[in-house]
Write a protein that holds these residues in place. Sequence first.
Motif: not given
Length: 387
Positions: A286-296, A320-331
């Motif tokens: 589930h955490p891996l699936a959740d990461s896929w969703i957030r990255l997408t 700015n929203a893209a930077k926020f979401l990309g950084s959170e999802a990537g990390f």
Amino acid sequence: MSSDDERDLDLIRTATGELARKFGLEYWREKDKKAEYPWEFVKAFAAGGWLGAMIPEEYGGLGLGLSESAVMLHEIAASGAGTSGASAVHFYIFPPGPIIRHGSEEMKRKYLPLVASGDLLMAFGVTEPTAGVDTSRITTRAERTSGGWLVNGQKVWITNAQNAQRILLLARTSPRTEERPFDGMTLFFTDLNRDRIAVREIEKLGRAAIDSNELFIDNLEVPDEDVVGEVGKGFSYLLDGLNPERIVVATAQVGLGRAALEIATQYAKDRVVFDRPIGKNQAVAHPLADSWIRLTAAEHVAMHAADLYDRHLPCGPEANAAKFLGSEAGFQACDRAMQTLGGYSYAKEYHVERFWRESRLLKVAPVSQEMVLNFISTKVLGLPRSY
């Protein structure tokens, strides 16, 4: 975005992805271990013409948009090059922006073809140790002289300064005022003269292949022809580089997260504990699936921001929203890959520890997550300023 545009992006995705994957995980592991600049990688992208992606064709570039560049940076990071590979290329993408839009014709014709061919490496000199995220309070000063300027001051976290030939340098040319704090700063595109600029490398947690530095500037002489645009308007010109930077950082972080997710997913399929693959456990799956969703989701926001920029529409909130979401999802994806591999995540042969170290940086740079939230709360929601 039209279907033709989508096909073009798919072609770029395939071409740059195949090129990036010629440099395998072991290449980047060695570059990180030895703290060596990835010149072979940069030269390969130069040979393909990709370093000039956003430079107009009349100045030797490909004349592409930010959408194409964002796709390229995603593919580079996703190949396993991570932030090291992405940083090595994206300094040819966003720093030339103020020159392309505001530089003199002579400046553009003289330097942009060299950037596009990879024969000129730039540094980007804005951040200062005493100003933090409040750029209006920089103290590096440029004083008027006969026919030019004399610059003194200090910069910190300057990428590429070990090898760069020129620097896009922000300095105060008139005092700060409370009424218009961002006025009175000027951009110079000038020689990174080691006789007048002491460059000291900073030892750091991740991205060792790409150098970060302190600069100590002592009576640097800058000619008038090195001024970008008008004197005193430098900060406004920076926005032509900063919004694209946030967007390509976002797509690179998504790519980095996907590289980690790919390794973690394969490990979860192959690793057997208690007579079953660990990926059969929802606590792993589930955490891996959740990461896929957030990255997408982060990728979609970033590509929307890039599309707005390419159509010359306001894109500050979206960037700015893209930077926020990309950084959170990537990390988060890199952190979950560490958790999935357990003790083996510390082994460099699995590479996820490098991804984790590199991804953590982008939660505080080039702008912190908290400053993104400050921007959205005041500029988008209209709430009172808290800083």
